[in-house]
Scaffold this motif. Structure first.
Motif, short mmCIF file in Angstrom:
data_model
loop_
_atom_site.label_atom_id
_atom_site.label_comp_id
_atom_site.label_asym_id
_atom_site.label_seq_id
_atom_site.Cartn_x
_atom_site.Cartn_y
_atom_site.Cartn_z
N LYS A 32 0.83 -1.21 0.00
CA LYS A 32 0.00 0.00 0.00
C LYS A 32 0.87 1.26 0.00
CE LYS A 32 -3.98 2.19 2.04
NZ LYS A 32 -5.10 2.05 2.95
N THR A 35 2.24 1.49 -3.72
CA THR A 35 1.31 1.63 -4.85
C THR A 35 0.08 2.48 -4.54
OG1 THR A 35 0.02 -0.33 -4.25
CG2 THR A 35 1.95 -0.67 -5.67
N LEU A 37 -2.52 1.19 -3.40
CA LEU A 37 -3.61 0.21 -3.45
C LEU A 37 -3.57 -0.68 -2.22
CD1 LEU A 37 -3.19 -0.86 -7.18
CD2 LEU A 37 -4.87 0.75 -6.25
N GLU A 38 -4.72 -1.23 -1.87
CA GLU A 38 -4.78 -2.12 -0.71
C GLU A 38 -4.56 -3.56 -1.15
OE1 GLU A 38 -8.56 -1.28 1.14
OE2 GLU A 38 -7.63 0.25 2.38
N CYS A 39 -3.76 -4.27 -0.38
CA CYS A 39 -3.57 -5.70 -0.64
C CYS A 39 -4.74 -6.45 0.02
CB CYS A 39 -2.22 -6.17 -0.09
SG CYS A 39 -2.16 -6.40 1.69
N CYS A 42 -4.78 -5.85 3.85
CA CYS A 42 -4.81 -4.51 4.44
C CYS A 42 -6.04 -4.36 5.34
CB CYS A 42 -4.83 -3.44 3.34
SG CYS A 42 -3.22 -3.07 2.66
N ASN A 63 -11.78 -4.91 6.86
CA ASN A 63 -11.43 -5.99 5.92
C ASN A 63 -12.50 -7.08 6.01
OD1 ASN A 63 -10.31 -7.87 4.25
ND2 ASN A 63 -8.24 -7.60 5.03
N TRP A 110 -9.00 -8.89 -3.74
CA TRP A 110 -7.96 -7.89 -3.97
C TRP A 110 -8.39 -6.94 -5.08
CZ3 TRP A 110 -2.21 -9.67 -4.83
CH2 TRP A 110 -1.36 -8.58 -4.74
N PHE A 111 -8.95 -7.50 -6.13
CA PHE A 111 -9.41 -6.67 -7.26
C PHE A 111 -10.60 -5.81 -6.85
CE2 PHE A 111 -12.17 -6.10 -10.97
CZ PHE A 111 -11.32 -5.38 -11.79
N ARG A 113 -11.68 -4.71 -3.95
CA ARG A 113 -11.46 -3.64 -2.97
C ARG A 113 -10.67 -2.48 -3.52
NH1 ARG A 113 -7.83 -5.34 2.08
NH2 ARG A 113 -9.32 -3.86 2.87
N ASN A 114 -10.11 -2.63 -4.72
CA ASN A 114 -9.33 -1.54 -5.33
C ASN A 114 -10.01 -0.89 -6.52
OD1 ASN A 114 -6.81 -1.28 -3.77
ND2 ASN A 114 -6.63 -3.44 -4.25
N ILE A 115 -11.24 -1.32 -6.86
CA ILE A 115 -11.92 -0.65 -7.99
C ILE A 115 -12.77 0.49 -7.50
CG2 ILE A 115 -11.90 -2.61 -9.54
CD1 ILE A 115 -14.82 -3.15 -8.77
#
Length: 115
Positions: A32, A35, A37-39, A42, A63, A110-111, A113-115
């Motif tokens: 994080k 980048t 972004l959250e893994c 996170c 989470n 993972w995808f 939570r980052n969109i």
């Protein structure tokens, strides 16, 4: 070996019950920081602290996948006990398909939570 794992789990639960990761000097996610972004993990420390203090809505916010992975982790922990009832379970949860499903769920989380 199972006793050591159990004691480690109790120690971790005790630590997170009384220590708020948001207030202390706990390691931050390198992914994080690099980048933005959250893994998939996170917020897990804060979520675990919230669960152990009964604040489930905050834990969900930190989470949400923790609520799905905690039962899975419990199954793996039970299977680690070398008793007859866990041998059949171990065959199922160590099957490549089961591992692939868990890995896919983590990647999808993972995808999402980052969109």
């Amino acid at each position: 070996m199972a006793a050591v794992a159990f004691l480690a789990a109790v120690a971790i639960a005790f630590y997170y019950r009384f220590h708020d990761p948001a207030a202390g000097a706990v390691p931050q996610c390198i992914f994080k920081r690099l980048t933005g972004l959250e893994c998939p993990g996170c917020g897990s420390q804060r979520a675990l602290h919230a669960v152990l203090n009964g604040d489930f809505s905050a834990a969900w916010h930190y989470n949400a996948i923790l609520f799905f992975l905690m039962p899975v982790a419990a199954l793996y922990g039970f299977a680690a006990l070398d008793i007859a009832a866990s041998r059949r379970l171990r065959r199922h949860i160590e099957h490549p398909v089961a591992i692939a499903i868990i890995a896919a769920a983590i990647i999808i989380w993972w995808f999402i939570r980052n969109i």
